[in-house]
Design an enzyme around this catalytic site. Structure first.
Site, PDB file in Angstrom:
ATOM      1  N   ALA A 467       0.822  -1.207   0.000  1.00 27.89           N
ATOM      2  CA  ALA A 467       0.000   0.000   0.000  1.00 27.89           C
ATOM      3  C   ALA A 467       0.860   1.262   0.000  1.00 27.89           C
ATOM      4  O   ALA A 467       0.559   2.227  -0.708  1.00 27.89           O
ATOM      5  CB  ALA A 467      -0.935  -0.005   1.211  1.00 27.89           C
ATOM      6  N   GLY A 516       0.115  -8.538   9.469  1.00 24.41           N
ATOM      7  CA  GLY A 516      -0.170  -8.793   8.065  1.00 24.41           C
ATOM      8  C   GLY A 516      -0.804  -7.559   7.464  1.00 24.41           C
ATOM      9  O   GLY A 516      -1.577  -6.852   8.126  1.00 24.41           O
ATOM     10  N   GLU A 517      -0.448  -7.290   6.214  1.00 20.19           N
ATOM     11  CA  GLU A 517      -0.910  -6.044   5.606  1.00 20.19           C
ATOM     12  C   GLU A 517      -2.435  -5.985   5.563  1.00 20.19           C
ATOM     13  O   GLU A 517      -3.099  -6.895   5.094  1.00 20.19           O
ATOM     14  CB  GLU A 517      -0.345  -5.900   4.192  1.00 20.19           C
ATOM     15  CG  GLU A 517      -0.663  -4.562   3.564  1.00 20.19           C
ATOM     16  CD  GLU A 517       0.334  -4.166   2.480  1.00 20.19           C
ATOM     17  OE1 GLU A 517       0.205  -3.063   1.957  1.00 20.19           O
ATOM     18  OE2 GLU A 517       1.231  -4.967   2.176  1.00 20.19           O
ATOM     19  N   GLY A 518      -2.975  -4.902   6.052  1.00 19.29           N
ATOM     20  CA  GLY A 518      -4.422  -4.701   6.142  1.00 19.29           C
ATOM     21  C   GLY A 518      -4.972  -5.047   7.508  1.00 19.29           C
ATOM     22  O   GLY A 518      -5.920  -4.418   7.974  1.00 19.29           O
ATOM     23  N   ALA A 519      -4.392  -6.040   8.180  1.00 17.79           N
ATOM     24  CA  ALA A 519      -4.903  -6.471   9.485  1.00 17.79           C
ATOM     25  C   ALA A 519      -4.631  -5.422  10.560  1.00 17.79           C
ATOM     26  O   ALA A 519      -5.454  -5.216  11.458  1.00 17.79           O
ATOM     27  CB  ALA A 519      -4.278  -7.810   9.879  1.00 17.79           C
TER      28      ALA A 519
END
Length: 582
Positions: A467, A516-519
Site C-alpha cells: 500500500a 499482516g498487511e491490512g490487518a
C-alpha cells in the site's frame, strides 16, 4: 440491476436514463405517455423522445393500458434491457383508467419491479415534491401518490439517482463499470483496450468471479484530483478544545478527528460505518519471491474468502466487507520487466473501478491489504528507487511459512533488488514505467485504488509495504492522493517508515503491530471510530462570558469583584471595630 432515475421537469432525467442503457444492443423502451389530439405541445414532446431512440430499440406503448407495465416487468428475461419512461405518466394513466392511486396499486407495481429478472432495468420518475404545493385537491393527491410511488420503487431498486440541471447525483448504489464511467474531478481517458483479466470478489462467505469488460483507461502524471476540506479539518480540531471532557483530551488521536473532518467535510465528523477491505494477491517469480511460496499465498487468500484467519476475524469485528482480488502475476524483475504496459493499464483500471464501485455502494473508508509472494521485495525496490535509499536498509526480515527467520532468503531478495535497480538504472522514473519495471500486478492495482478513491473523496487506511509503495507511485500521478491516506502504525517496517516519512503520512500509533498487511488497520479501526464517537457525541462546554472591551483578563476579574462587593447588602453597613483591635 434495477435503477431509478428521478428528476424534475426538463432536468435531463430521460437523457441520463437513455445513456445508462446505451451500451446494450437491444433495448425494450416502455412508453407510458398517452398522445392527445388536442395538445400539440404534448405531441411534439412525445415526438422528440421518439426521435432520440435508436432504431435497434423496440417500443412498448403502455399509456392506454397501465396494467401492462407490471406484466412486462414480471415477464422479462435475464438478457433483457428495459427502460421505462416515466412513472408519472403511468400514475396518471392508472388514475384515468380506474381512479386507483391507492397504496395497494403502487405496492403492486413496486413488487413487479422487485421481481423483474431483466439484466438491466432503468425507470424514470418525476420528483414533484420539491416544487410549490399544488393549489388543487387533484394536484395535491397526485403529488402525494407520486412521492409514495417513488419511495416504493426506490426500495425495490439497486440504485437511485437524482438529476438536477443535467447533473447526476447517486443517492444510493449506482451502476457498475459496464454502464458508468468513474466519476472524478478529472477522469482518465479511454485507451486501446487490453485483454481483461479476472479478479475474485469475496464477501459474506461467497466468491464472485467477474471479468472487467469496460474500456481500459489511460493514466498519466498531472491528474487533478480533489483535496480534503482543510477548513472543515481545522474546525474539527478546534472543536475538540470546546468539548466537556473529564480529562485533558484525545492526545495522539486528535489527528484522526482532523483527518476525518477534512475527508467528510464537516467539523463534527462521524465514525466510519461501512468500511471495506481490498485484499490484493499478486505473486512473483525469481529472487523477489525467495522464502515465499504461492501455496502460502493461496492459504492466506483462502482464509480471506472462507472468513477464517486474523484478517477475516478483524474484518468481522470492525463490520467491514471484504473483497479478495487475484491480480496479474509478475516475472523476475531482476531479469526483465515485471509486467508489460498493457497489463499495467488493465491493473490501474481495475483498481480505479474497484474504488469507484465501493463509493457507489456507500463505502466510507477503504483498507488496503496484500498477501502475494514477493510483494515485500517489490515494494522495497520501488521505494529504494524513488527515494535513493539502500535496499538492505529497507527490507525487513524474511519469515518463512513455519514462522522462522530465513536469512538466506533475505540475501537472495536483496541481490535480486540490486540487480533490478542496475538493470533499470538508465530508464525513466515515470510512474507507469515504475509499475511495469518493478511493481507487478498487485502494486499496480493498489495504485489504481489510491487514485480512484481520491477521485471519489474516499479515505484509505494503509499499513504495509504494498500500500505504501502504491501510494508513493500514485503521488507521481496526482500529488493530492497522499492527503486521503490514514496510517495507524508502520509496524516497525523500514520500507513503510521511510515511504510514510516521504509522503508526510505520520502514523497515529506506535505499537509496532505486524499482523499482516491490512490487518493492522482493521485492528486500529475500532479505536478510530471510538475517537470519532467521542468527538461527535461529547457535549460542548458552556460558553465563557466575553471580556468587556478595553480590559485585560485580570482587570476584568478585579472589576467583577468590585461589582459584586458593591451590590452586596453588607456594602452599606457601618464599620464595627473588632474587640481585638483595642
Amino acid at each position: 440491476m434495477r435503477l431509478l432515475v428521478l428528476g424534475g421537469i426538463r432536468s435531463g432525467k430521460s437523457e441520463v436514463a437513455e445513456a445508462l442503457v446505451a451500451g446494450s444492443g437491444r433495448v425494450r423502451y416502455v412508453a407510458t405517455a398517452r398522445e392527445s389530439a388536442s395538445d400539440d405541445a404534448w405531441t411534439a414532446r412525445i415526438a422528440a423522445h421518439r426521435s432520440r431512440r435508436p432504431q435497434t430499440w423496440t417500443t412498448e406503448e403502455a399509456g392506454s393500458s397501465p396494467e401492462r407495465l407490471a406484466e412486462l416487468l414480471t415477464g422479462a428475461k435475464a438478457d433483457d434491457t428495459i427502460l421505462v419512461d416515466d412513472l408519472g405518466n403511468w400514475l396518471s394513466s392508472a388514475y384515468d383508467a380506474g381512479g386507483d392511486w391507492s397504496e395497494g396499486a403502487i405496492g403492486a407495481l413496486a413488487d413487479a419491479v422487485r421481481s423483474c429478472d431483466a439484466g438491466l432495468l432503468v425507470l424514470v420518475g418525476p420528483e414533484v415534491g420539491l416544487g410549490v404545493l399544488p393549489a388543487t385537491a387533484a394536484g395535491r393527491a397526485f403529488a402525494d401518490a407520486s412521492g409514495l410511488l417513488n419511495q416504493r420503487v426506490a426500495a425495490a431498486c439497486d440504485g437511485v439517482a437524482l438529476v438536477v440541471a443535467g447533473e447526476v447525483s447517486w443517492l444510493r448504489g449506482g451502476p457498475g463499470p459496464a454502464v458508468q464511467q468513474p466519476a472524478a474531478a478529472v477522469e482518465p481517458t479511454p485507451a486501446v483496450a487490453a485483454e481483461p483479466f479476472v479478479f475474485e470478489a469475496a464477501g459474506a462467505g461467497s466468491v464472485l468471479s467477474t471479468a472487467d469488460g469496460g474500456d481500459t483507461l489511460s493514466f498519466s502524471p498531472g491528474m487533478e484530483l480533489p483535496l480534503p476540506d482543510e477548513s472543515a479539518a481545522h474546525e474539527a480540531a478546534e472543536r475538540l478544545l470546546t468539548l466537556r471532557l473529564n480529562g485533558a483530551g484525545l492526545g495522539a488521536l486528535v489527528p484522526i478527528v482532523r483527518f476525518a473532518g477534512g475527508v467528510q467535510g464537516r467539523p463534527d465528523p462521524r465514525p466510519f460505518q461501512q468500511p471495506r477491505v481490498l485484499v490484493l494477491r499478486g505473486d512473483r517469480t525469481g529472487g523477489f519471491a525467495a522464502g515465499d511460496s504461492a501455496e502460502a499465498a493461496d492459504r492466506r487468500l483462502d482464509e480471506v474468502v472462507e472468513g477464517t484467519g486474523t484478517l477475516a476475524m478483524l474484518a468481522a469485528t470492525a463490520g467491514a466487507s471484504v473483497q479478495a482480488i487475484d491480480c496479474p502475476s509478475a516475472g523476475p524483475a531482476e531479469e526483465h520487466d515485471a509486467i508489460d504496459d498493457a497489463t499495467v493499464d488493465s491493473a490501474l483500471t481495475l483498481g480505479w473501478r474497484l474504488a469507484d464501485a465501493a463509493a457507489n455502494e456507500g463505502v466510507d473508508v477503504l483498507v488496503l491489504g496484500s498477501c502475494g509472494a514477493g510483494s515485500d521485495a517489490a515494494a522495497t525496490a520501488i521505494v529504494a528507487v524513488l527515494t535513493g535509499a539502500e535496499p538492505a536498509a529497507l527490507l525487513g526480515r524474511v519469515v518463512d511459512s513455519t514462522g522462522f527467520v530465513d536469512d538466506a532468503a533475505w540475501i537472495r531478495k536483496i541481490g535480486a533488488i540490486r540487480d533490478a535497480r542496475h538493470r533499470i538504472r538508465t530508464r525513466s522514473r515515470d510512474p507507469h514505467v515504475m509499475l511495469s519495471m518493478l511493481g507487478g500486478g498487485d502494486i499496480a492495482v493498489a495504485t489504481g485504488i489510491v487514485l480512484g478513491a481520491s477521485s471519489r473523496r474516499l479515505p484509505l487506511m494503509i499499513d504495509g509495504p504494498v500500500a505504501i509503495a502504491a501510494a508513493l507511485v500514485a503521488r507521481d500521478y496526482g500529488a493530492q492522493t497522499r492527503h486521503w491516506l490514514l496510517m495507524p502504525d508502520h509496524g516497525d517496517n523500514p520500507t513503510v517508515k521511510l515511504a510514510a516519512d516521504v509522503l508526510g503520512t505520520a502514523p497515529f500509533l506506535s505499537l509496532k503491530l505486524a499482523l499482516g498487511e491490512g490487518a493492522t488497520a482493521l485492528a486500529a479501526l475500532p479505536l478510530v471510530n471510538t475517537a470519532l464517537t467521542i468527538a461527535a457525541a461529547t457535549p460542548l462546554r458552556a460558553a465563557v462570558p466575553s471580556t468587556p472591551e478595553g480590559l485585560g483578563e485580570q482587570e476584568h476579574i478585579e472589576a467583577e469583584i468590585q461589582r459584586v462587593v458593591a451590590d452586596s447588602p453588607t456594602a452599606e453597613m457601618p464599620y464595627v471595630k473588632p474587640s481585638w483591635e483595642d
